[in-house]
Write a protein that holds these residues in place. Structure first.
Motif, PDB file in Angstrom:
ATOM      1  N   GLU A  62      17.931 -59.901  31.345  1.00 29.01           N
ATOM      2  CA  GLU A  62      16.994 -59.481  30.301  1.00 29.01           C
ATOM      3  C   GLU A  62      16.626 -58.011  30.407  1.00 29.01           C
ATOM      4  O   GLU A  62      16.043 -57.442  29.480  1.00 29.01           O
ATOM      5  CB  GLU A  62      15.722 -60.322  30.380  1.00 29.01           C
ATOM      6  CG  GLU A  62      14.934 -60.137  31.656  1.00 29.01           C
ATOM      7  CD  GLU A  62      13.685 -60.996  31.691  1.00 29.01           C
ATOM      8  OE1 GLU A  62      12.690 -60.621  31.053  1.00 29.01           O
ATOM      9  OE2 GLU A  62      13.724 -62.051  32.351  1.00 29.01           O
ATOM     10  N   TRP A  63      16.973 -57.379  31.542  1.00 27.74           N
ATOM     11  CA  TRP A  63      16.658 -55.963  31.727  1.00 27.74           C
ATOM     12  C   TRP A  63      17.814 -55.050  31.337  1.00 27.74           C
ATOM     13  O   TRP A  63      17.689 -53.823  31.403  1.00 27.74           O
ATOM     14  CB  TRP A  63      16.254 -55.706  33.180  1.00 27.74           C
ATOM     15  CG  TRP A  63      14.977 -56.403  33.522  1.00 27.74           C
ATOM     16  CD1 TRP A  63      14.842 -57.615  34.138  1.00 27.74           C
ATOM     17  CD2 TRP A  63      13.649 -55.961  33.230  1.00 27.74           C
ATOM     18  NE1 TRP A  63      13.514 -57.953  34.255  1.00 27.74           N
ATOM     19  CE2 TRP A  63      12.759 -56.954  33.710  1.00 27.74           C
ATOM     20  CE3 TRP A  63      13.118 -54.824  32.618  1.00 27.74           C
ATOM     21  CZ2 TRP A  63      11.375 -56.840  33.587  1.00 27.74           C
ATOM     22  CZ3 TRP A  63      11.747 -54.705  32.499  1.00 27.74           C
ATOM     23  CH2 TRP A  63      10.887 -55.702  32.980  1.00 27.74           C
ATOM     24  N   ALA A  64      18.909 -55.617  30.925  1.00 26.17           N
ATOM     25  CA  ALA A  64      20.045 -54.804  30.484  1.00 26.17           C
ATOM     26  C   ALA A  64      19.794 -54.297  29.066  1.00 26.17           C
ATOM     27  O   ALA A  64      19.334 -55.052  28.199  1.00 26.17           O
ATOM     28  CB  ALA A  64      21.327 -55.627  30.516  1.00 26.17           C
ATOM     29  N   PRO A  65      20.057 -53.021  28.805  1.00 23.08           N
ATOM     30  CA  PRO A  65      19.823 -52.493  27.449  1.00 23.08           C
ATOM     31  C   PRO A  65      20.712 -53.169  26.424  1.00 23.08           C
ATOM     32  O   PRO A  65      21.842 -53.565  26.717  1.00 23.08           O
ATOM     33  CB  PRO A  65      20.156 -51.004  27.596  1.00 23.08           C
ATOM     34  CG  PRO A  65      21.005 -50.903  28.816  1.00 23.08           C
ATOM     35  CD  PRO A  65      20.581 -52.003  29.728  1.00 23.08           C
ATOM     36  N   SER A  66      20.201 -53.308  25.217  1.00 20.11           N
ATOM     37  CA  SER A  66      20.939 -53.943  24.129  1.00 20.11           C
ATOM     38  C   SER A  66      20.554 -53.266  22.823  1.00 20.11           C
ATOM     39  O   SER A  66      19.671 -52.409  22.771  1.00 20.11           O
ATOM     40  CB  SER A  66      20.604 -55.435  24.063  1.00 20.11           C
ATOM     41  OG  SER A  66      19.232 -55.628  23.766  1.00 20.11           O
ATOM     42  N   ASP A  67      21.202 -53.678  21.744  1.00 26.32           N
ATOM     43  CA  ASP A  67      20.892 -53.101  20.437  1.00 26.32           C
ATOM     44  C   ASP A  67      19.449 -53.390  20.031  1.00 26.32           C
ATOM     45  O   ASP A  67      18.806 -52.585  19.343  1.00 26.32           O
ATOM     46  CB  ASP A  67      21.845 -53.653  19.376  1.00 26.32           C
ATOM     47  CG  ASP A  67      23.261 -53.132  19.551  1.00 26.32           C
ATOM     48  OD1 ASP A  67      23.427 -52.093  20.221  1.00 26.32           O
ATOM     49  OD2 ASP A  67      24.200 -53.773  19.041  1.00 26.32           O
TER      50      ASP A  67
END
Length: 268
Positions: A62-67
């Protein structure tokens, strides 16, 4: 006839008795049951092991960057942010009057600090470390008077062998640990704080927060930046000749665009 009927009946009884005897001799199929139980138990062990081992990675997802969440680090308690212009260089002999300590962005040396899992044993000049941040690196700084032994080893495991990470002592640091990425900082008390991994996951090579994401972190070598003999950290405050945070770059320095600012003093 009666005698023949009795014989047939007796023969049938004998056959049934023989069958019952065979069934009795066979007994309950314990071997099959044990084998099935063993397979089920093994499967349960494998699934449990996977869930336990993968739990940290799944928790960090959930801490990984996404759009939809370009900068997850903004959810971290204690995060400090700032906005800085990239590609502004100073000479190896110049200092910058940074607005954070350790710094998190601003003018910097034209030579980046090696940052592919590099663990520095001595403090390194701020201006070189900031250039590495510009490339998407996360920098773990620690107070050498407060972080030693197991805590120090724990921090090393988060850097060694990991691209776009680096670590160094930072004398006089106001907290035991300080994490830096371009425009981001998080200061912590413990090497076991889960926010360290969350910060790294959210900001290392994050294309939404990094001016030059994916730019090289390789060793430049002697004459430029030698990780075995890096430019030393200067503990004293910058003097009046230090370059301000809105500095536009020193003439003669190689800019990240490939251009050289006009000067008669040469290129560093």
């Amino acid at each position: 006839m009666a005698s023949g009927t009795k014989k047939k009946a007796s023969s049938k009884k004998a056959i049934r008795a023989a069958r019952n005897s065979v069934v009795t001799k066979r007994g309950f199929p314990w071997g099959t049951v044990i084998a099935i139980v063993a397979v089920v138990a093994l499967a349960a062990v494998v699934v449990t092991y996977y869930l336990v081992q993968s739990a940290p990675k799944r928790a960090l997802a959930e801490w990984a960057p996404s759009d939809s969440n370009k900068d997850p680090s903004l959810q971290l308690a204690g995060i400090v942010t700032g906005t800085y212009k990239g590609s502004v260089h100073v000479l190896p002999t110049e200092r910058v009057a940074y607005d954070h300590f350790p710094p998190i962005g601003g003018p910097h040396d034209g030579y980046w600090a090696a940052c592919n899992g590099t663990v520095y044993t001595t403090a390194v000049r701020n201006e070189n470390m900031v250039h590495a941040l510009e490339h998407g690196t996360v920098w773990i700084a620690y107070n050498p008077a407060q972080v030693t032994g197991d805590a120090l080893n724990t921090l090393k495991t988060k850097v060694q062998g990991k691209p776009y990470t680096m670590m160094s002592p930072y004398p006089g640091l106001d907290k035991p640990i300080s994490l830096q990425a371009w425009g981001h900082q998080l200061k912590l008390d413990s090497a076991g704080d889960q926010r360290i991994d969350e910060f790294i996951t959210a900001l290392r090579t994050n294309p939404n927060t990094t001016p030059e994401v994916g730019a090289s972190c390789d060793v430049l070598g002697p004459g430029q930046f030698d990780p075995d003999n890096p430019p030393p950290f200067v503990a004293t405050p910058p003097g009046p000749d230090a370059k301000p945070m809105d500095y536009q770059g020193t003439q003669g320095t190689q800019q990240d665009t490939g251009a050289v600012m006009p000067s008669t003093t040469g290129t560093p």
